[in-house]
Design a protein around this motif. Structure first.
Motif, PDB file in Angstrom:
ATOM      1  N   ARG A   7       0.643  -1.138  -0.196  1.00  0.00           N
ATOM      2  CA  ARG A   7      -0.200  -0.090  -0.080  1.00  0.00           C
ATOM      3  C   ARG A   7       1.235   1.066  -0.018  1.00  0.00           C
ATOM      4  O   ARG A   7       0.651   1.962  -0.696  1.00  0.00           O
ATOM      5  N   ASP A  11      -0.077   4.200  -2.666  1.00  0.00           N
ATOM      6  CA  ASP A  11      -0.649   5.305  -2.791  1.00  0.00           C
ATOM      7  C   ASP A  11       0.272   6.450  -3.037  1.00  0.00           C
ATOM      8  O   ASP A  11       1.270   5.677  -1.817  1.00  0.00           O
ATOM      9  N   THR A  18      -6.620   5.801  -1.371  1.00  0.00           N
ATOM     10  CA  THR A  18      -6.371   5.264  -0.919  1.00  0.00           C
ATOM     11  C   THR A  18      -6.846   5.302   0.207  1.00  0.00           C
ATOM     12  O   THR A  18      -5.657   4.391   1.368  1.00  0.00           O
ATOM     13  N   ASN A 205       3.368   7.393  -8.124  1.00  0.00           N
ATOM     14  CA  ASN A 205       3.724   8.018  -6.293  1.00  0.00           C
ATOM     15  C   ASN A 205       5.294   8.092  -5.929  1.00  0.00           C
ATOM     16  O   ASN A 205       5.752   8.327  -4.764  1.00  0.00           O
TER      17      ASN A 205
END
Length: 352
Positions: A7, A11, A18, A205
Motif C-alpha cells: 500500500r 498510495d 488511498t 507516486n
C-alpha cells in the motif's frame, strides 16, 4: 512484501483512492471482472477483451498527458506500429514461439519508435501544442503511407501489408507454448491491464513520478531546480509508446487483422476522449471511461445508429464544459462532500 508495504508503494499524493474503502471496492471490481467469463457468452467476453485492451491504450495517454503534461494526439501511431510489427513477425514465424517473439517485436518497435520521435521533439525544442500537432501529423503520414501498400511488392516475407484492405492472417497471441484465445485471451488482457494500472500507480507516486508532475506544473522551475526535464519527458513519452504498442499487439491478436484505419484521425481522437472524460490525472478514471464509452458506442452501432461518433463527440464537449477535470475526479469530490463526518473529509478518498 507485506500488504502495508505494498500500500505504501501504490498510495501517494499523485493518485486518488488511498482508503480501505477504495481498495475494497477495487478488489471487488477485479473479482467481478474475473468471474465475468463464467456468466457471459463468448461474444460478450470477446467484446470485453477489446474494451480492456483499449484501456491499456487509454492508460498510455493518461500517464504522459495527465502526469507529465504531454498531449500526444498521435498515440495511435505506436498502437498501430506495434500491431503491424506483431503481425509481420507472427505471420513469418507461424509457430507459438513466433507469436511470442511477435509480442516482443511489437512492443520493442513501438518503444524504439516513440523514443526516436520523442528524442527529436524534446531535444529539438518542440513543446506544448506543437508536440500535439507533430504526433498527430506522424500518425496521419503513416496512415497515408500504409494505405498505398496494396501491391504485391509491399510484403515483408510472407506478410503482405495489404494497403487499405489491411493485413490479414495475423496469428493468435501465444505465451509459453499456450495459444491465448477466447477466455484465455480475456484473462491475459485483464492481468496485463491490472499490472499496468498498479505499475503506473507505483510510478507516479515514486520520486520520478513527483518529478513528472513538477514538469507538468512548471517545466522552467523544475529545470532550474536541477532536473533534466527533457530526459524526464523523453522517458515518459517512451513509456507511453511502449504501452500503446502493447495494446496494439493485443488488438492485432484479438482480431487477427490490422489496417491503416488505426492511424486515422477518427481513431486518434478516441484516446483523447477517453482520458478527457475519465480524468486526465485519474488512471482508473481513464480505464472506466474507455470501457463505458466503447461499450456504449458498440451498442449504438449494433442497433443501427449512425450517430455513435456524434454522441461520443457530444459527450466530450459536455465534459469539457461542465466537468473539465473529468468524471472520476468530480465523482470523488462529490462523494467527499457528501460525507457526514466532517473529520473524515480531506483525509480519505474513495475513487482514483
Amino acid at each position: 512484501m507485506n500488504p502495508t508495504d505494498l500500500r505504501g508503494v501504490l498510495d501517494g499524493p499523485n493518485t486518488r483512492g488511498t482508503s480501505d474503502r477504495f481498495w475494497t471496492g477495487f478488489g471487488l471490481a477485479v473479482f467481478a471482472l474475473a468471474l465475468y467469463p463464467l456468466v457471459a457468452s463468448t461474444y460478450a467476453v470477446a467484446n470485453a477483451s477489446l474494451f480492456l485492451l483499449y484501456g491499456i491504450l487509454g492508460l498510455s495517454l493518461c500517464v504522459i498527458w495527465g502526469y507529465c503534461g504531454i498531449l500526444s494526439f498521435g498515440q495511435v501511431a505506436f498502437f498501430g506500429v506495434g500491431g503491424y510489427a506483431f503481425g509481420i513477425v507472427g505471420i513469418n514465424l507461424s509457430t507459438t514461439t513466433g507469436a511470442a517473439l511477435g509480442l516482443l517485436a511489437g512492443v520493442g518497435v513501438a518503444t524504439l519508435f516513440s523514443f526516436v520521435l520523442g528524442y527529436f521533439m524534446f531535444y529539438g525544442g518542440v513543446r506544448d501544442v506543437y508536440v500535439t500537432i507533430m504526433t498527430l501529423v506522424v500518425a496521419l503520414v503513416i496512415h497515408t503511407f500504409m494505405g498505398q501498400t496494396a501491391g504485391s511488392e509491399w510484403a515483408i516475407g510472407e506478410a503482405a501489408l495489404g494497403g487499405f484492405d489491411g493485413m490479414t492472417g495475423i496469428p493468435d497471441l501465444a505465451l509459453g507454448g499456450v495459444v491465448l484465445v477466447e477466455t484465455a485471451f480475456y484473462y491475459a488482457v485483464l492481468i496485463t491491464l491490472l499490472c499496468t494500472y498498479l505499475g503506473l500507480r507505483a510510478l507516479v507516486n515514486s520520486d520520478f513520478g513527483r518529478a513528472m508532475v513538477a514538469v507538468r506544473e512548471d517545466e522552467e522551475r523544475t529545470e532550474l531546480l536541477g532536473y533534466d526535464t527533457k530526459r524526464i519527458k523523453l522517458l515518459v513519452f517512451t513509456l507511453g509508446g511502449a504501452l500503446a504498442g502493447l495494446s496494439g499487439v493485443l488488438y492485432a491478436s484479438w482480431g487477427n487483422y490490422m489496417n491503416p484505419a488505426v492511424f486515422g484521425i477518427t481513431f486518434a481522437a478516441l484516446p483523447v476522449v477517453w482520458v478527457s472524460v475519465g480524468g486526465r490525472d485519474s488512471l482508473l478514471g481513464a480505464i472506466g471511461a474507455t470501457y463505458v464509452i466503447e461499450w456504449f458506442s458498440q451498442q449504438l452501432s449494433i442497433t443501427g445508429s449512425e450517430y455513435a461518433l456524434v454522441v461520443v463527440g457530444a459527450l466530450l464537449l459536455v465534459t469539457i464544459l461542465w466537468l473539465p477535470e473529468g468524471v472520476a475526479p468530480a465523482v470523488a469530490d462529490w462523494l467527499d462532500d457528501a460525507r457526514t463526518d466532517p473529520a473524515a473529509r480531506g483525509h480519505e478518498e474513495v475513487a482514483d
